[in-house]
Design an enzyme around this catalytic site. Structure first.
Site, PDB file in Angstrom:
ATOM      1  N   CYS A 134     -44.984 -29.209  34.267  1.00  0.00           N
ATOM      2  CA  CYS A 134     -45.411 -30.254  33.853  1.00  0.00           C
ATOM      3  C   CYS A 134     -44.840 -31.813  33.935  1.00  0.00           C
ATOM      4  O   CYS A 134     -44.263 -32.127  35.171  1.00  0.00           O
ATOM      5  CB  CYS A 134     -45.727 -30.090  32.372  1.00  0.00           C
ATOM      6  SG  CYS A 134     -46.572 -31.692  31.528  1.00  0.00           S
ATOM      7  N   LYS A 177     -54.476 -39.459  26.799  1.00  0.00           N
ATOM      8  CA  LYS A 177     -53.947 -37.662  26.866  1.00  0.00           C
ATOM      9  C   LYS A 177     -55.247 -37.003  27.492  1.00  0.00           C
ATOM     10  O   LYS A 177     -56.222 -36.807  26.699  1.00  0.00           O
ATOM     11  CB  LYS A 177     -53.143 -37.843  25.633  1.00  0.00           C
ATOM     12  CG  LYS A 177     -52.945 -36.359  26.231  1.00  0.00           C
ATOM     13  CD  LYS A 177     -51.967 -36.525  24.312  1.00  0.00           C
ATOM     14  CE  LYS A 177     -50.727 -34.700  24.589  1.00  0.00           C
ATOM     15  NZ  LYS A 177     -50.146 -34.208  22.956  1.00  0.00           N
ATOM     16  N   SER A 225     -51.211 -31.089  28.744  1.00  0.00           N
ATOM     17  CA  SER A 225     -50.697 -31.319  27.644  1.00  0.00           C
ATOM     18  C   SER A 225     -50.332 -32.530  27.542  1.00  0.00           C
ATOM     19  O   SER A 225     -48.424 -33.201  28.039  1.00  0.00           O
ATOM     20  CB  SER A 225     -49.983 -30.670  26.180  1.00  0.00           C
ATOM     21  OG  SER A 225     -50.304 -31.543  25.629  1.00  0.00           O
ATOM     22  N   HIS A 269     -49.094 -26.343  31.287  1.00  0.00           N
ATOM     23  CA  HIS A 269     -48.685 -26.000  31.117  1.00  0.00           C
ATOM     24  C   HIS A 269     -48.497 -24.412  30.151  1.00  0.00           C
ATOM     25  O   HIS A 269     -48.989 -23.930  29.351  1.00  0.00           O
ATOM     26  CB  HIS A 269     -48.075 -26.457  28.883  1.00  0.00           C
ATOM     27  CG  HIS A 269     -47.312 -27.108  29.159  1.00  0.00           C
ATOM     28  ND1 HIS A 269     -46.225 -27.038  29.598  1.00  0.00           N
ATOM     29  CD2 HIS A 269     -47.808 -28.489  28.877  1.00  0.00           C
ATOM     30  CE1 HIS A 269     -45.111 -28.618  28.767  1.00  0.00           C
ATOM     31  NE2 HIS A 269     -46.003 -29.265  28.529  1.00  0.00           N
ATOM     32  N   GLU A 290     -47.385 -21.513  30.339  1.00  0.00           N
ATOM     33  CA  GLU A 290     -46.359 -20.730  29.455  1.00  0.00           C
ATOM     34  C   GLU A 290     -46.452 -21.068  27.931  1.00  0.00           C
ATOM     35  O   GLU A 290     -46.278 -20.053  27.185  1.00  0.00           O
ATOM     36  CB  GLU A 290     -45.247 -21.145  29.958  1.00  0.00           C
ATOM     37  CG  GLU A 290     -44.564 -22.201  28.865  1.00  0.00           C
ATOM     38  CD  GLU A 290     -45.202 -23.576  29.380  1.00  0.00           C
ATOM     39  OE1 GLU A 290     -44.717 -24.483  29.028  1.00  0.00           O
ATOM     40  OE2 GLU A 290     -45.820 -23.904  30.856  1.00  0.00           O
ATOM     41  N   ARG A 294     -49.501 -32.548  14.935  1.00  0.00           N
ATOM     42  CA  ARG A 294     -48.325 -33.620  14.701  1.00  0.00           C
ATOM     43  C   ARG A 294     -48.607 -34.775  15.368  1.00  0.00           C
ATOM     44  O   ARG A 294     -48.835 -35.791  14.183  1.00  0.00           O
ATOM     45  CB  ARG A 294     -46.859 -32.579  16.204  1.00  0.00           C
ATOM     46  CG  ARG A 294     -45.858 -33.721  15.670  1.00  0.00           C
ATOM     47  CD  ARG A 294     -45.959 -33.778  17.595  1.00  0.00           C
ATOM     48  NE  ARG A 294     -45.625 -33.972  18.560  1.00  0.00           N
ATOM     49  CZ  ARG A 294     -45.966 -33.846  19.461  1.00  0.00           C
ATOM     50  NH1 ARG A 294     -45.099 -32.705  19.405  1.00  0.00           N
ATOM     51  NH2 ARG A 294     -46.758 -33.697  20.458  1.00  0.00           N
TER      52      ARG A 294
END
Length: 295
Positions: A141, A162, A190, A231, A233, A245
């Site tokens: 990323c 985003k 992300s 990502h 992972e 969040r």
């Protein structure tokens, strides 16, 4: 062969339930050459990121010993200092060592120009170190964007909104790191930024491996290192936690795409792809190329 980690690190109790791992004390009694992998963890939620990456490394049949690296020029506030002091080292502690492999994580600082990042000079020093002291590095990323910018002058570009969700990617060129993957590879994204793909395609030192209709160029390599803009992972609930969040912060944010089922529950649809990617990187790009004696 197992992943070798300290018995006291939080990931140990988590991984022993579903992965082949070995405590450091037991590993010292075995006459086996372990792979030395450096994890440069730039994420603020370091323990969560440790668990994610170690879970994937633990799926390999190779024995892997990890070293966790953090920045000396900047101390985050989201990880207990006691954890950092116990399990992490700074660059001064490892600058005379060599590693078989290294992983550089992302960081939620895409709104900053690279030169504005507080630890940018330190990161440059470490990336240069990895070029000469490591067989292969996997950049993830923002870490991938930073590596592409530093080594290949690829510019970071702000996105209109985003990019968040699980996106499908097709093979562009064949490579051993893709061995065993489906022709459509799911990877979580992300991020608020992308890269200048015109510069990428014009660079003869970069090979595009994966590209998505919505996510664009998402996996690349140069002569020894790999750059993944997503990502792989991420755990099952990571995007969900990030989304909630951001909502709590009052941000105008869209739901992660291709992620929830009809009951608004996350679907873990990229786990096998992530496992294959990390296992292939360890096997084909690290183990097969690294010398038996690290000097």
């Amino acid at each position: 062969m197992p992943l070798v980690i300290p018995e006291e690190i939080p990931a140990f109790s988590l991984l022993k339930q579903h992965a082949f791992i070995m405590g450091s004390k037991r590993a010292k009694t075995q006459d086996i050459r372990t792979l030395e992998v450096l994890i440069f963890n730039l994420m603020p939620t370091k323990i969560q990121t440790e668990n994610q990456i170690l879970s994937l490394l633990a799926n390999s049949p190779l024995q892997v010993n990890i070293t966790l690296l953090t920045t000396a020029s900047y101390a985050g506030k989201n990880t207990p200092k006691s954890h950092l002091d116990r399990f992490y080292v700074s660059f001064d502690a490892i600058k005379d060592r060599k590693f078989d492999g290294a992983i550089v994580t992302g960081a939620p600082i895409e709104h900053l120009e690279f030169e504005e990042v507080k630890y940018w000079r330190e990161l440059i020093e470490i990336m240069e170190f990895l070029k000469t002291h490591c067989t292969s590095t996997l950049y993830l990323c923002w870490g991938a964007m930073a590596g592409l910018y530093h080594f290949h002058k690829i510019q970071k570009i702000a996105l209109n909104a985003k990019l968040s969700g699980i996106f499908e990617h097709f093979w562009v060129e064949q490579d051993l790191i893709l061995n065993g993957l489906d022709e459509l590879v799911r990877i979580p994204h992300s991020r608020h930024s992308g890269i200048d793909e015109t510069q990428v395609r014009a660079n003869p030192h970069l090979k595009i491996l994966l590209e998505g209709k919505e996510s664009g160029v998402s996996a690349l390599k140069d002569e020894k290192d790999f750059f993944i803009l997503g990502h792989p992972e991420y755990s099952k609930d990571t995007l969900d936690l990030e989304y909630k969040r951001d909502l709590e912060k009052g941000l105008e944010i869209a739901k992660p795409k291709n992620y929830y089922n009809t009951q608004s529950e996350p679907i873990f649809s990229w786990r096998s792809s992530a496992s294959v990617l990390f296992a292939n990187w360890l096997n084909f790009c690290v183990y097969q190329d690294t010398p038996f004696i690290l000097q």
